[in-house]
Design a protein around this motif. Structure first.
Motif, PDB file in Angstrom:
ATOM      1  N   TYR A 134       0.849  -1.179   0.000  1.00  0.00           N
ATOM      2  CA  TYR A 134       0.000   0.000   0.000  1.00  0.00           C
ATOM      3  C   TYR A 134       0.891   1.237   0.000  1.00  0.00           C
ATOM      4  CZ  TYR A 134      -3.719  -3.246   1.291  1.00  0.00           C
ATOM      5  OH  TYR A 134      -4.626  -4.286   1.306  1.00  0.00           O
ATOM      6  N   LEU A 135       0.649   2.148  -0.949  1.00  0.00           N
ATOM      7  CA  LEU A 135       1.512   3.315  -1.165  1.00  0.00           C
ATOM      8  C   LEU A 135       0.759   4.616  -0.928  1.00  0.00           C
ATOM      9  CD1 LEU A 135       3.101   2.160  -4.557  1.00  0.00           C
ATOM     10  CD2 LEU A 135       3.823   1.552  -2.235  1.00  0.00           C
ATOM     11  N   ASP A 136       1.505   5.652  -0.523  1.00  0.00           N
ATOM     12  CA  ASP A 136       0.883   6.963  -0.342  1.00  0.00           C
ATOM     13  C   ASP A 136       0.907   7.745  -1.655  1.00  0.00           C
ATOM     14  OD1 ASP A 136       3.449   8.011  -0.677  1.00  0.00           O
ATOM     15  OD2 ASP A 136       3.720   8.508   1.436  1.00  0.00           O
ATOM     16  N   ARG A 137       0.571   9.020  -1.605  1.00  0.00           N
ATOM     17  CA  ARG A 137       0.471   9.827  -2.827  1.00  0.00           C
ATOM     18  C   ARG A 137       1.823  10.024  -3.507  1.00  0.00           C
ATOM     19  NH1 ARG A 137      -4.382  12.095  -3.623  1.00  0.00           N
ATOM     20  NH2 ARG A 137      -5.847  12.099  -1.860  1.00  0.00           N
ATOM     21  N   LYS A 138       2.902   9.892  -2.750  1.00  0.00           N
ATOM     22  CA  LYS A 138       4.244  10.002  -3.321  1.00  0.00           C
ATOM     23  C   LYS A 138       4.839   8.627  -3.644  1.00  0.00           C
ATOM     24  CE  LYS A 138       5.329  14.412  -1.106  1.00  0.00           C
ATOM     25  NZ  LYS A 138       6.281  15.160  -0.230  1.00  0.00           N
ATOM     26  N   ASN A 139       3.973   7.624  -3.627  1.00  0.00           N
ATOM     27  CA  ASN A 139       4.370   6.239  -3.923  1.00  0.00           C
ATOM     28  C   ASN A 139       5.399   5.690  -2.937  1.00  0.00           C
ATOM     29  OD1 ASN A 139       2.695   5.734  -6.207  1.00  0.00           O
ATOM     30  ND2 ASN A 139       4.053   7.051  -7.415  1.00  0.00           N
ATOM     31  N   ARG A 140       5.349   6.187  -1.711  1.00  0.00           N
ATOM     32  CA  ARG A 140       6.162   5.623  -0.649  1.00  0.00           C
ATOM     33  C   ARG A 140       5.356   4.529   0.058  1.00  0.00           C
ATOM     34  NH1 ARG A 140       7.738  11.325   2.032  1.00  0.00           N
ATOM     35  NH2 ARG A 140       5.467  11.229   2.141  1.00  0.00           N
ATOM     36  N   LEU A 141       6.055   3.531   0.537  1.00  0.00           N
ATOM     37  CA  LEU A 141       5.399   2.380   1.147  1.00  0.00           C
ATOM     38  C   LEU A 141       4.790   2.746   2.495  1.00  0.00           C
ATOM     39  CD1 LEU A 141       4.884  -0.693   0.871  1.00  0.00           C
ATOM     40  CD2 LEU A 141       7.019  -1.053   2.128  1.00  0.00           C
ATOM     41  N   ILE A 142       3.481   2.516   2.614  1.00  0.00           N
ATOM     42  CA  ILE A 142       2.789   2.681   3.891  1.00  0.00           C
ATOM     43  C   ILE A 142       2.805   1.358   4.653  1.00  0.00           C
ATOM     44  CG2 ILE A 142       0.585   3.147   5.015  1.00  0.00           C
ATOM     45  CD1 ILE A 142      -0.153   4.911   2.659  1.00  0.00           C
ATOM     46  N   ARG A 143       2.433   0.286   3.954  1.00  0.00           N
ATOM     47  CA  ARG A 143       2.320  -1.005   4.610  1.00  0.00           C
ATOM     48  C   ARG A 143       2.525  -2.127   3.581  1.00  0.00           C
ATOM     49  NH1 ARG A 143      -0.684  -2.015   9.281  1.00  0.00           N
ATOM     50  NH2 ARG A 143      -0.475   0.221   9.631  1.00  0.00           N
ATOM     51  N   ASP A 144       3.200  -3.163   4.013  1.00  0.00           N
ATOM     52  CA  ASP A 144       3.381  -4.385   3.232  1.00  0.00           C
ATOM     53  C   ASP A 144       2.651  -5.473   3.995  1.00  0.00           C
ATOM     54  OD1 ASP A 144       4.235  -6.749   2.083  1.00  0.00           O
ATOM     55  OD2 ASP A 144       6.351  -6.468   2.562  1.00  0.00           O
ATOM     56  N   GLU A 145       1.530  -5.960   3.454  1.00  0.00           N
ATOM     57  CA  GLU A 145       0.706  -6.918   4.187  1.00  0.00           C
ATOM     58  C   GLU A 145       0.463  -8.181   3.380  1.00  0.00           C
ATOM     59  OE1 GLU A 145      -1.943  -3.971   7.057  1.00  0.00           O
ATOM     60  OE2 GLU A 145      -2.936  -5.086   5.439  1.00  0.00           O
ATOM     61  N   ARG A 146       0.523  -9.304   4.090  1.00  0.00           N
ATOM     62  CA  ARG A 146       0.134 -10.560   3.452  1.00  0.00           C
ATOM     63  C   ARG A 146      -1.382 -10.620   3.416  1.00  0.00           C
ATOM     64  NH1 ARG A 146       2.141 -16.168   5.962  1.00  0.00           N
ATOM     65  NH2 ARG A 146       0.367 -15.865   7.357  1.00  0.00           N
ATOM     66  N   GLN A 147      -1.923 -10.712   2.212  1.00  0.00           N
ATOM     67  CA  GLN A 147      -3.368 -10.695   2.042  1.00  0.00           C
ATOM     68  C   GLN A 147      -3.966 -12.098   2.095  1.00  0.00           C
ATOM     69  OE1 GLN A 147      -4.897  -7.787   1.821  1.00  0.00           O
ATOM     70  NE2 GLN A 147      -6.975  -8.592   1.698  1.00  0.00           N
ATOM     71  N   GLY A 148      -3.170 -13.078   1.692  1.00  0.00           N
ATOM     72  CA  GLY A 148      -3.693 -14.431   1.699  1.00  0.00           C
ATOM     73  C   GLY A 148      -2.615 -15.457   1.456  1.00  0.00           C
TER      74      GLY A 148
END
Length: 229
Positions: A134-148
């Motif tokens: 998940y990235l913010d408006r500047k394409n910096r990483l907010i969160r890296d999550e395992r979805q499944g």
């Protein structure tokens, strides 16, 4: 006396190998020798060279050995819990270092580091796993999550849950990553259909799906580069 000489020789071998590593770097060592260095931490006594060579023979390389699942490592003759932990610690350290390299900077301008991180973290997993970056408006990483996490050839991904989570995090863009345990990074028809559904669901809420990456031991596929997104 012979046993004492053997013990001294093993200690001398360990000291020489450590010195060569510190003075000349990892490039001066063969894959099995790097594995020896890791196994020294788990097995303070004994000759670990035969075990190191068995690991290379079984998995093909240093990288493949440390990336192998813990249960696969444990099945190699001579690998106890401490030895497995030593190799998996090295893998965890590499994953964390590569993950740190893509944090706090625009992901799209750090694409090679992103690919390295995804390959190290996921390419050797025994079952399929889906991660969402998940990235913010500047394409910096907010969160890296395992979805499944699924089976050897399928992991469900629910577009509604992904975009809901993006809104919760205040994300503006997404990158989806999943692995193919088969080693072939080619997308399936199900992969293509799911990506289109997710792209449409994201766009409806003003979110951008930058890419869907498939990583495998045989390479990677970018849906954006392949014209599938």
């Amino acid at each position: 006396m012979a046993a004492e000489d053997d013990h001294d020789d093993r200690l001398g071998h360990r000291a020489r190998l450590r010195r060569r590593f510190l003075e000349a770097g990892a490039e001066a060592l063969a894959d099995y020798e790097l594995l020896e260095l890791l196994l020294f931490q788990a097995r303070p006594r004994g000759d670990v060279k035969p075990l190191s060579k068995r690991l290379v023979a079984r998995f093909g390389s240093f990288a493949e050995a440390v990336s192998a699942p813990a249960d696969a490592l444990a099945r190699v003759d001579g690998m106890g819990e401490a030895s497995v932990a030593a190799l998996k610690t090295a893998h965890a350290a590499a994953t964390r270092l590569l993950g740190q390299a893509i944090r706090d900077r625009p992901v799209l301008s750090s694409w090679s580091q992103l690919l390295d991180y995804c390959r190290v973290a996921m390419a050797s997993l025994p079952v399929e796993e889906v991660r969402v970056l998940y990235l913010d408006r500047k394409n910096r990483l907010i969160r890296d999550e395992r979805q499944g996490r699924g089976t050897v050839d399928h992991t469900p991904l629910y577009p509604r849950e992904v975009v809901k989570r993006a809104l919760e995090l205040g994300a503006s863009a997404l990158i989806v990553v999943h692995n193919h345990p088969s080693g072939d990074p080619s997308p399936s028809q199900a992969d293509i259909a799911m990506t289109r559904q997710l792209s449409e669901a994201a766009a409806a809420l003003g979110l951008v799906l930058h890419d869907h990456l498939i990583v495998a031991r045989g390479g990677h596929t970018s849906f954006r580069s392949a014209g599938l997104l």
